[in-house]
Design a protein around this motif. Structure first.
Motif, PDB file in Angstrom:
ATOM      1  N   ILE B  86       0.879  -1.288   0.131  1.00 18.04           N
ATOM      2  CA  ILE B  86       0.052  -0.137   0.064  1.00 18.04           C
ATOM      3  C   ILE B  86       0.943   1.295   0.085  1.00 18.04           C
ATOM      4  O   ILE B  86       1.727   1.489   0.763  1.00 18.04           O
ATOM      5  N   LEU B  88      -0.321   4.249   0.729  1.00 13.52           N
ATOM      6  CA  LEU B  88      -0.673   5.430   1.640  1.00 13.52           C
ATOM      7  C   LEU B  88       0.602   5.590   2.394  1.00 13.52           C
ATOM      8  O   LEU B  88       1.125   4.361   2.894  1.00 13.52           O
ATOM      9  N   SER B  89       0.625   6.705   3.640  1.00 16.16           N
ATOM     10  CA  SER B  89       1.333   6.542   4.580  1.00 16.16           C
ATOM     11  C   SER B  89       0.680   5.710   5.658  1.00 16.16           C
ATOM     12  O   SER B  89      -0.546   5.528   5.402  1.00 16.16           O
ATOM     13  N   GLU B  92      -2.456   7.861   6.867  1.00 12.69           N
ATOM     14  CA  GLU B  92      -3.312   7.889   6.033  1.00 12.69           C
ATOM     15  C   GLU B  92      -4.130   6.519   5.719  1.00 12.69           C
ATOM     16  O   GLU B  92      -5.426   6.432   5.765  1.00 12.69           O
ATOM     17  N   LEU B  93      -3.656   5.381   6.002  1.00  8.09           N
ATOM     18  CA  LEU B  93      -4.231   4.101   6.130  1.00  8.09           C
ATOM     19  C   LEU B  93      -4.942   3.950   7.316  1.00  8.09           C
ATOM     20  O   LEU B  93      -5.953   3.663   7.199  1.00  8.09           O
ATOM     21  N   GLU B  95      -6.276   6.456   8.826  1.00  8.85           N
ATOM     22  CA  GLU B  95      -7.515   7.161   8.617  1.00  8.85           C
ATOM     23  C   GLU B  95      -8.576   6.440   7.658  1.00  8.85           C
ATOM     24  O   GLU B  95      -9.720   6.788   8.158  1.00  8.85           O
ATOM     25  N   TYR B  96      -8.039   5.942   6.938  1.00 10.01           N
ATOM     26  CA  TYR B  96      -9.026   5.265   5.866  1.00 10.01           C
ATOM     27  C   TYR B  96      -9.928   4.146   6.978  1.00 10.01           C
ATOM     28  O   TYR B  96     -11.161   4.040   6.552  1.00 10.01           O
ATOM     29  N   ILE B  97      -8.988   3.370   7.569  1.00  9.00           N
ATOM     30  CA  ILE B  97      -9.689   2.456   8.523  1.00  9.00           C
ATOM     31  C   ILE B  97     -10.539   3.073   9.435  1.00  9.00           C
ATOM     32  O   ILE B  97     -11.816   2.637   9.750  1.00  9.00           O
TER      33      ILE B  97
END
Ligand code: ADP
Ligand code: MG
Lengths: 275, 213
Positions: B86, B88-89, B92-93, B95-97
């Motif tokens: 992935i 994304l940082s 960020e990951l 945040e997504y979750i």
């Protein structure tokens, strides 16, 4: 819906860091800069004022490279996400397929549209600084044409990526689409016309169906046909449909086509195997 | 519960799941085993709604993974076979979750802490640049922070060193006894008393299904 914006936002952040985006930015920004350095704006050739001539050249180069850029980078990143199981992981969270697909689309749209319009605006701003008149209508129409161009090729790219699961095949398919459309812009159409083997109507229809040709004709339609080297097909279209109709068509047709392909891609994405 | 009824899946004519029927009940801690290519990953991916079956049906707490995809996924935490690259940082990951699954980032950080992974210190690194062990730890921390009803682990310890593996197993002991856990694994002996049921697959069929005390 909130997840749609989340997906879009994260996709934009990821793209801003990516190498392809840097290349993309450099190519379009650099192209504009090159035009200025070489002094295209300073001369008045064939009745064009410098700035409008510069913008037209920008559009003519863009029509060739923008589609392949959009197709290759989009298809590549989507199929890589699938092959490397990124898609499997990201879709194991409760995000609807609608939000994911259209969020990716929105993020991508922003990221491919923004640099080409930015370059256009920079070009205009620079030209205005050098004392030219601000070509507002031209800026507006060209932005609209670029928008339509991004829409149609992103739609096609998403369609290819959802349908074709293999990375190599998807890249190949994008290339074939680009080459085919490129072959059927004016130059090849003239060849067909000259051979006299096809009705003019067929050739005109091909021209009107090809988003690349439609974009080209739209970009050139702003100029006096007597002054531009627009090619016989473009001339014929302009002559028979009129400038306004042609411009409206040049915007609406690619956008509708893009939405059609994007929806077809979504239809497939949400109903077939995801991996 | 997960109810799988005569699930059949073909890829380009080859039958990968051959009329599989099995039910996992709350409290089941399952070791799903079998040779490579047996169809284990395909089975769990079908439960997660990634594949459309050619026959049979799957229900997760009464919902179909296709028709009620998000409702089903809200109750499942999943760790894939290999950590995906992935881009994304880490921040960020998370945040997504956090936003998609309603888990607070603090919770993920706390779980990461228990795995000896400093989440905050690595927040700006792209996920794929973490070491193999760190990636796996983060995926585990994310899965555990979700307090799901169902945990699906596709060979979760493949990238962990022995110490981290032990710590992971220690964390698994704390899973809610009422939750369902499915571990795809080649090392049943390591799971030890974590599992109370073993299911063997071969050639797309379940060949053995045993409860152990
Ligand atoms: N998306 C797919 N497309 C085509 N074939 C697949 C796909 N996924 C798995 N297979 C095939 O299905 C079989 C079972 O794979 P899998 O479920 O990954 O087995 P396991 O996890 O038990 O090792 C393998 O032969 C694999 O090649
Ligand atoms: Mg597997």
């Amino acid at each position: 819906m909130k997840n749609l914006f989340l997906v879009a936002k994260l996709d934009i952040k990821e793209s801003l860091r990516s190498r392809w985006f840097l290349v993309y930015l450099t190519v379009f920004g650099g192209m504009m800069a090159l035009f200025f350095v070489t002094g295209i704006t300073d001369s008045v050739v064939m009745g064009f004022t410098g700035l409008s001539r510069l913008l037209l050249i920008y559009m003519q180069v863009t029509v060739v490279i923008l589609p392949i850029f959009i197709l290759i980078t989009t298809v590549k990143s989507i199929s890589q996400d699938r092959e490397s199981a990124i898609l499997e992981y990201m879709l194991s969270f409760p995000v609807s397929l609608f939000d994911y697909y259209w969020g990716k689309m929105a993020g991508r749209f922003f990221i491919v549209f923004f640099p080409v319009v930015l370059a256009l605006v920079l070009g205009v701003a620079w030209g205005a600084l050098k004392g030219g008149e601000l070509p507002w209508s031209m800026l507006l129409i060209y932005s609209a044409l670029l928008f339509a161009m991004c829409a149609v090729f992103l739609g096609i790219a998403f369609f290819i990526s959802t349908l074709v699961k293999s990375h190599d095949v998807a890249l190949g398919a994008s290339f074939v689409v680009w080459i085919t459309l490129l072959a059927f812009i004016d130059i090849a159409l003239i060849g067909l016309m000259l051979q006299n083997r096809f009705d003019d109507e067929i050739i005109i229809s091909i021209a009107l169906l090809n988003p690349m040709e439609v974009f080209r004709v739209g970009a050139v339609a702003l100029f006096d046909p007597e002054l531009t080297v627009m090619g016989p097909v473009a001339y014929f279209l302009l002559d028979s449909f009129g400038r306004t109709n042609l411009l409206v068509y040049a915007f609406v047709y690619p956008v509708v086509l893009g939405i059609f392909f994007a929806w077809a891609g979504y239809w497939y994405f949400s109903r077939k195997d995801l991996l | 519960m997960i109810r799988i009824e005569k699930a059949t899946k073909k890829f380009m004519g080859a039958t990968v799941l051959d009329s599989v029927s099995v039910t996992f009940l709350p409290g089941d801690k399952v070791a799903l085993m079998g040779p490579n290519g047996a169809g284990k990953t395909t089975l769990v991916r079908s439960v997660l709604g990634f594949y459309r079956l050619d026959g049979g049906e799957i229900e997760v707490f009464g919902n179909s993974p296709y028709q009620k995809r998000t409702a089903v996924l809200e109750r499942i935490a999943f760790i894939p076979q290999t950590p995906p690259p992935i881009k994304l940082s880490v921040k960020e990951l998370c945040e997504y979750i956090s936003k998609s699954s309603g888990v607070e980032v603090e919770r993920i950080a706390a779980e990461a802490d228990r795995m000896d992974l400093d989440l905050k210190g690595n927040g700006d690194k792209p996920f794929f640049k973490l070491s193999g062990g760190m990636k796996q730890k983060l995926l585990i921390a994310i899965a555990l922070s979700r307090k799901s009803d169902i945990f699906i682990f596709d060979e979760p310890t493949a990238n962990l060193d022995p110490k981290a593996r032990e710590r992971f197993y220690a964390l698994l002991k704390e899973l809610n006894p009422e939750s369902i856990a499915v571990y795809i694994t080649h090392r049943i002996e390591e799971l030890g008393d974590l599992v109370n049921r073993t299911v063997y697959m071969d050639l797309g069929k379940i060949t053995e299904d045993r409860r152990i005390a």
